[in-house]
Design an enzyme around this catalytic site. Structure first.
Site, PDB file in Angstrom:
ATOM      1  N   LYS A 154       0.873  -1.329   0.079  1.00 54.82           N
ATOM      2  CA  LYS A 154      -0.049   0.005  -0.075  1.00 54.82           C
ATOM      3  C   LYS A 154       0.902   1.144   0.153  1.00 54.82           C
ATOM      4  O   LYS A 154       1.896   1.225   0.323  1.00 54.82           O
ATOM      5  CB  LYS A 154      -0.806   0.078   1.197  1.00 54.82           C
ATOM      6  CG  LYS A 154      -2.011   0.812   0.960  1.00 54.82           C
ATOM      7  CD  LYS A 154      -3.100   0.366   0.343  1.00 54.82           C
ATOM      8  CE  LYS A 154      -4.400   0.746   0.435  1.00 54.82           C
ATOM      9  NZ  LYS A 154      -5.469  -0.098  -0.064  1.00 54.82           N
TER      10      LYS A 154
HETATM   11  N1  GLU Z   1      -7.165   0.072  -3.189  1.00 55.44           N
HETATM   12  C1  GLU Z   1      -7.831  -0.912  -3.521  1.00 55.44           C
HETATM   13  C2  GLU Z   1      -7.858  -1.782  -2.813  1.00 55.44           C
HETATM   14  O1  GLU Z   1      -8.053  -1.532  -1.303  1.00 55.44           O
HETATM   15  C3  GLU Z   1      -7.449  -1.519  -4.882  1.00 55.44           C
HETATM   16  C4  GLU Z   1      -6.055  -2.196  -5.020  1.00 55.44           C
HETATM   17  C5  GLU Z   1      -5.565  -2.515  -6.255  1.00 55.44           C
HETATM   18  O2  GLU Z   1      -6.511  -2.727  -7.164  1.00 55.44           O
HETATM   19  O3  GLU Z   1      -4.245  -3.025  -6.344  1.00 55.44           O
HETATM   20  O4  GLU Z   1      -8.610  -3.002  -2.507  1.00 55.44           O
END
Ligand code: GLU
Length: 429
Positions: free
Chosen positions: A107
């Site tokens: 993240k």
């Molecule tokens: N931000 C989204 C999540 O928390 C998508 C993450 C992604 O597609 O890599 O799942």
């Protein structure tokens, strides 16, 4: 009563510890998985429109890549902290494992207030942030995506910055990008759509207000829904549930909330237009105002918290009146609240399942980008549905097998898969 723990990393570690013990993970594996593998903090300058220079702080945390490249979004928010990004990176590892896509978890986040920045400032911030973290990301290393307050435009800048430095176009560096530069049809709606599928599965499971149309299509006429957060997840989930016949009776966003009294629900198409025009759901005609967090206490069949973490807490969990809580956001429910909801027999579809649609279609997008393929939207949505249905069934089965709640069941499945991958790969050197 001691003060409730609200540090998102401590909460995620606590949830993991509980499951690791139940699964009898080896001490070394347990310790290894409760921390991220790699954390990068960057402090970087951005030229603002008035000519001044501001220094921003950003993070990219890579939790685990035993099952595949790191994967996870980047959020822009004034309240971003390293511990929050750590927690979210760990959630990504479990999410990808739970739904069976070959990614690990990561993240990113930048401490900033995008609502107070111009488009040009956001572009410069994005390009510099990507340059700073480019030493650890890559199409087969770590693939960013949108998250809170980032969108397809931000992904386009990420792709362009990374590609300019390489000297050739690298579409696999990011997912959630615009269709015109290799994004996938259906990605923008994927998290909300996945959330809708998980709710339909839950209603099917309870045989509750569900009407079979044909083969695999269901209507949920009259089921009442309240949605906290009207961004990419909440607004799409609301629209799709509305199209399935649900009555959306309350909605909120960061500026306020609205409640539709009497028969019939909100006209979601009109509400989306209203939000586009006024940047808020407040003052939508025919509604009464809801104060902050009152949305959570609205009497309804399904509550969709699709804003930020720590919304349903030990303090308000006893006042939730929904039968089902579908976590569109990451980490909206604290462990204390979880306990209360479970005692009150409120069925929670945990974040790692309810909002997994986004990363599932990110995976489809990445596969298309690497192979220069273009799938149809129908293909994307059908495959998404299949994975959501399978993951829901597997979680329900694990819930029965371990005699536990949905979140613990989802974690049990996910952690077991990741720990198996770690074990079979062994430790180098
Ligand atoms: N931000 C989204 C999540 O928390 C998508 C993450 C992604 O597609 O890599 O799942």
């Amino acid at each position: 009563m001691t003060k409730e723990e609200l540090n998102p990393f401590k909460i995620t570690q606590h949830q993991f510890d509980k499951v690791a013990k139940r699964l009898e993970l080896k001490k070394g594996t347990h310790e290894y998985l409760r921390l991220p593998q790699r954390e990068l903090t960057v402090n970087f300058p951005v030229k603002m429109d008035d000519g001044s220079i501001e220094v921003f702080t950003g993070y990219r945390v890579q939790h685990n890549n035993a099952r595949g490249p790191y994967k996870g979004g980047i959020r822009y928010h004034p309240d971003v902290t390293l511990d929050e990004v750590r927690a979210l990176s760990m959630l990504m590892t479990w999410k990808c494992a739970l739904v069976g896509i070959p990614f690990g978890g990561a993240k990113g986040g930048v401490v900033c207030n995008p609502k107070k920045m111009s488009k040009e400032e956001l572009e410069r911030l994005t390009r510099r942030f990507v340059s700073e973290i480019s030493i650890i990301i890559g199409p087969d290393r770590d693939i960013p995506a949108p998250d809170v307050y980032t969108d397809a435009q931000v992904m386009a800048w990420i792709l362009d910055t990374y590609s300019m430095n390489k000297g050739y176009c690298v579409p696999g560096i990011v997912t959630g990008k615009p269709i015109s530069i290799g994004g996938s049809l259906g990605r923008n709606e994927a998290t909300g759509r996945g959330c809708m599928f998980s709710i339909i599965e839950a209603l099917k499971h309870f045989d509750y207000k569900i009407i079979k149309e044909d083969k695999d299509n269901y209507r949920i006429d009259g089921a009442t829904v309240a949605v906290q957060g009207f961004g990419n997840v909440g607004s799409v989930a609301a629209k799709l549930l509305f199209e399935k016949g649900a009555k959306i009776i309350a909605v909120s966003d960061s500026k306020g909330g609205i409640l539709k009294k009497g028969k019939g629900g909100l006209d979601i198409d009109k509400l989306i237009e209203h939000k586009l025009e006024t940047r808020s759901v407040s003052d939508f005609s025919g509604t009464t105002e809801l104060k902050s967090k009152e949305i959570l206490k609205v009497k309804c069949d399904i509550l969709v918290p699709a804003a930020l973490e720590n919304q349903i807490t030990g303090e308000n969990a006893d006042r939730i009146k929904a039968k089902i809580v579908a976590e569109g956001a990451n980490g909206p429910t604290t462990p204390e609240a979880d306990k209360i909801l479970s005692e009150r027999d409120i069925f929670v579809i945990p974040d790692v399942l309810a909002n997994a649609g986004g990363v599932i279609v990110s995976y489809f997008e990445w596969v298309q980008s690497l192979q220069q393929l273009v799938w149809t939207e129908r293909d994307v949505n059908e495959r998404l549905k299949e994975i959501m249905q399978r993951s829901f069934r597997e979680t329900i089965d694990a819930k029965g097998e371990y005699n536990t709640d949905m979140r613990t069941a989802a974690y049990m499945l996910a952690v077991e898969r990741v720990s198996d991958a770690v074990t079979i790969r062994g430790i180098f050197p």
